[in-house]
Motif scaffolding. Structure first.
Motif, PDB file in Angstrom:
ATOM      1  N   TYR A  73       0.693  -1.329   0.104  1.00  0.00           N
ATOM      2  CA  TYR A  73      -0.012   0.084   0.107  1.00  0.00           C
ATOM      3  C   TYR A  73       0.687   1.185   0.075  1.00  0.00           C
ATOM      4  O   TYR A  73       0.314   2.265  -0.613  1.00  0.00           O
ATOM      5  CB  TYR A  73      -1.085  -0.100   1.268  1.00  0.00           C
ATOM      6  CG  TYR A  73      -2.217  -0.557   0.838  1.00  0.00           C
ATOM      7  CD1 TYR A  73      -3.308   0.228   0.749  1.00  0.00           C
ATOM      8  CD2 TYR A  73      -2.618  -1.878   0.681  1.00  0.00           C
ATOM      9  CE1 TYR A  73      -4.590  -0.251   0.516  1.00  0.00           C
ATOM     10  CE2 TYR A  73      -3.837  -2.481   0.581  1.00  0.00           C
ATOM     11  CZ  TYR A  73      -4.685  -1.393   0.428  1.00  0.00           C
ATOM     12  OH  TYR A  73      -6.077  -2.165   0.148  1.00  0.00           O
TER      13      TYR A  73
ATOM     14  N   ILE B 252      -7.840  -3.881 -10.745  1.00  0.00           N
ATOM     15  CA  ILE B 252      -7.708  -4.345  -9.272  1.00  0.00           C
ATOM     16  C   ILE B 252      -8.453  -5.662  -9.331  1.00  0.00           C
ATOM     17  O   ILE B 252      -7.901  -6.584  -9.019  1.00  0.00           O
ATOM     18  CB  ILE B 252      -8.348  -3.471  -8.396  1.00  0.00           C
ATOM     19  CG1 ILE B 252      -7.448  -2.170  -8.088  1.00  0.00           C
ATOM     20  CG2 ILE B 252      -8.595  -4.233  -6.951  1.00  0.00           C
ATOM     21  CD1 ILE B 252      -8.010  -0.978  -7.218  1.00  0.00           C
TER      22      ILE B 252
ATOM     23  N   ALA C 234      -8.271   1.509 -12.384  1.00  0.00           N
ATOM     24  CA  ALA C 234      -8.860   0.891 -11.114  1.00  0.00           C
ATOM     25  C   ALA C 234      -9.462  -0.616 -11.254  1.00  0.00           C
ATOM     26  O   ALA C 234      -9.690  -1.487 -10.636  1.00  0.00           O
ATOM     27  CB  ALA C 234      -9.647   1.550 -10.471  1.00  0.00           C
TER      28      ALA C 234
ATOM     29  N   MET D   8      -2.750  -2.803  -5.119  1.00  0.00           N
ATOM     30  CA  MET D   8      -3.845  -3.059  -4.291  1.00  0.00           C
ATOM     31  C   MET D   8      -4.848  -4.370  -4.895  1.00  0.00           C
ATOM     32  O   MET D   8      -5.348  -4.976  -4.172  1.00  0.00           O
ATOM     33  CB  MET D   8      -4.728  -1.915  -4.412  1.00  0.00           C
ATOM     34  CG  MET D   8      -4.171  -0.646  -3.648  1.00  0.00           C
ATOM     35  SD  MET D   8      -5.175   0.806  -3.764  1.00  0.00           S
ATOM     36  CE  MET D   8      -6.503   0.293  -2.632  1.00  0.00           C
ATOM     37  N   GLY D   9      -4.572  -4.527  -6.069  1.00  0.00           N
ATOM     38  CA  GLY D   9      -5.246  -5.737  -6.671  1.00  0.00           C
ATOM     39  C   GLY D   9      -4.320  -7.023  -6.263  1.00  0.00           C
ATOM     40  O   GLY D   9      -5.079  -8.051  -5.988  1.00  0.00           O
TER      41      GLY D   9
ATOM     42  N   ALA E 240      -8.320   3.113  -4.591  1.00  0.00           N
ATOM     43  CA  ALA E 240      -7.032   3.184  -5.344  1.00  0.00           C
ATOM     44  C   ALA E 240      -7.235   4.343  -6.517  1.00  0.00           C
ATOM     45  O   ALA E 240      -6.148   4.907  -6.972  1.00  0.00           O
ATOM     46  CB  ALA E 240      -7.128   1.735  -6.403  1.00  0.00           C
TER      47      ALA E 240
ATOM     48  N   PRO F  55      -3.002   0.711  -8.295  1.00  0.00           N
ATOM     49  CA  PRO F  55      -3.869  -0.243  -8.684  1.00  0.00           C
ATOM     50  C   PRO F  55      -3.270  -1.858  -8.784  1.00  0.00           C
ATOM     51  O   PRO F  55      -4.193  -2.579  -8.307  1.00  0.00           O
ATOM     52  CB  PRO F  55      -4.716   0.242  -9.957  1.00  0.00           C
ATOM     53  CG  PRO F  55      -3.624   1.037 -10.490  1.00  0.00           C
ATOM     54  CD  PRO F  55      -3.081   1.774  -9.477  1.00  0.00           C
TER      55      PRO F  55
ATOM     56  N   THR G 185     -11.947  -1.205  -2.664  1.00  0.00           N
ATOM     57  CA  THR G 185     -10.710  -1.243  -3.089  1.00  0.00           C
ATOM     58  C   THR G 185     -10.480  -0.223  -4.359  1.00  0.00           C
ATOM     59  O   THR G 185      -9.347   0.475  -4.436  1.00  0.00           O
ATOM     60  CB  THR G 185     -10.165  -2.534  -3.324  1.00  0.00           C
ATOM     61  OG1 THR G 185     -10.651  -3.467  -2.358  1.00  0.00           O
ATOM     62  CG2 THR G 185      -8.666  -2.359  -3.683  1.00  0.00           C
ATOM     63  N   ALA G 186     -11.350  -0.148  -5.338  1.00  0.00           N
ATOM     64  CA  ALA G 186     -11.381   0.457  -6.424  1.00  0.00           C
ATOM     65  C   ALA G 186     -11.333   2.094  -6.071  1.00  0.00           C
ATOM     66  O   ALA G 186     -10.674   2.651  -6.624  1.00  0.00           O
ATOM     67  CB  ALA G 186     -12.194   0.192  -7.695  1.00  0.00           C
TER      68      ALA G 186
ATOM     69  N   GLN H 234      -6.404  -8.225 -11.370  1.00  0.00           N
ATOM     70  CA  GLN H 234      -5.284  -8.917 -11.028  1.00  0.00           C
ATOM     71  C   GLN H 234      -5.662  -9.636  -9.637  1.00  0.00           C
ATOM     72  O   GLN H 234      -5.059 -10.801  -9.371  1.00  0.00           O
ATOM     73  CB  GLN H 234      -4.390  -7.405 -10.196  1.00  0.00           C
ATOM     74  CG  GLN H 234      -3.832  -6.569 -11.200  1.00  0.00           C
ATOM     75  CD  GLN H 234      -2.317  -6.891 -11.676  1.00  0.00           C
ATOM     76  OE1 GLN H 234      -2.692  -7.296 -12.799  1.00  0.00           O
ATOM     77  NE2 GLN H 234      -1.608  -7.255 -10.972  1.00  0.00           N
ATOM     78  N   ALA H 235      -6.602  -9.259  -8.882  1.00  0.00           N
ATOM     79  CA  ALA H 235      -7.015 -10.147  -7.740  1.00  0.00           C
ATOM     80  C   ALA H 235      -7.467 -11.500  -8.017  1.00  0.00           C
ATOM     81  O   ALA H 235      -7.310 -12.506  -7.607  1.00  0.00           O
ATOM     82  CB  ALA H 235      -8.085  -9.234  -7.096  1.00  0.00           C
TER      83      ALA H 235
END
Length: 241
Positions: free
Chosen positions: A24, A143, A140, A69-70, A111, A66, A107-108, A146-147
């Motif tokens: 972060y 995210i 964003a 965070m992802g 971000a 992003p 989260t977005a 990626q996640a």
């Protein structure tokens, strides 16, 4: 309220995990270091021009937000999949889809704010504020992508770290292609990487080519959504086993 409890749990988990904390704060620390180095170079080595690297440096650091965070969200979802949390939520009023959409949305939003201010903190290039806002909103979307690449494909934490390394190439490859081969039509082949469309839109935004900017943003948004939809189906299937 369930949403509030999830938010508090996520916050405690991130604060107590040094890896997540690092992910972060890394974009902010990197931005401050690069900004200081840029100013120092300009004051002490005026004959060395760094302006040609300004846009790619700015974008690389801004998009760390992003992407990181992802990755953090991906490991959270992977852990929950291993612990059976997703199966437990399936029988609650919140249900799986609302739970995932909440995680992606909160989260977005964080971000978007962070990416915008990291970009402005660097201050190496200037872009119309509204266009920059649109750009970071589309960025964003990376995210959930990626996640879900981490949580949906990896079966355990070890595989999750392997997937994390591979997701880094999703940013690195299109960025290098568009920096060194932007004039070549073959550079569009890198469009298979979702980040390509964000980076290409950024180039058009700096050049104030509004139509091309909007087309790239729209393409990137739709393309990322399609990939996210496919990965979401895979995550649901694996997490409910």
């Amino acid at each position: 309220m369930v949403i509030t409890q999830i938010f508090k749990t996520d916050a405690k988990r991130i604060v107590s995990d040094s890896f997540m904390v690092f992910m972060y704060i890394a974009p902010w620390v990197t931005a401050l270091i690069v900004k200081a180095a840029w100013v120092y170079s300009g004051q002490h080595y005026p004959d060395i021009s760094l302006q040609q690297y300004a846009w790619i440096t700015t974008l690389a650091i801004a998009l760390l937000t992003p992407m990181n965070m992802g990755i953090v969200l991906g490991f959270q979802l992977l852990e929950e999949k291993e612990q059976g949390v997703f199966r437990a939520i399936a029988v609650t009023p919140l249900n799986n889809d609302r739970y995932l959409y909440y995680r992606f949305a909160i989260t977005a939003i964080i971000a978007i704010v962070m990416t915008y201010f990291v970009h402005e903190l660097l201050g190496l290039v200037s872009m119309n504020a509204f266009n920059l806002f649109l750009l970071v909103c589309v960025a964003a979307w990376q995210i959930p992508l990626q996640a879900l690449m981490i949580a949906g494909i990896a079966r355990n934490t070890l595989e999750g770290f392997a997937m994390m390394k591979s997701t880094g190439f999703m940013l690195l490859v299109p960025m290098l292609v568009l920096y060194f081969f932007a004039a070549s039509k073959l550079s569009w082949i890198a469009g298979v990487f979702p980040f390509f469309w964000v980076i290409k839109a950024y180039q058009y935004g700096l050049a104030e080519q509004t139509t091309s900017f909007m087309i790239c943003l729209a393409t990137g948004l739709v393309y990322s959504w399609v990939i996210c939809w496919a990965l979401l189906k895979r995550y649901r299937s694996n997490a409910l086993k």
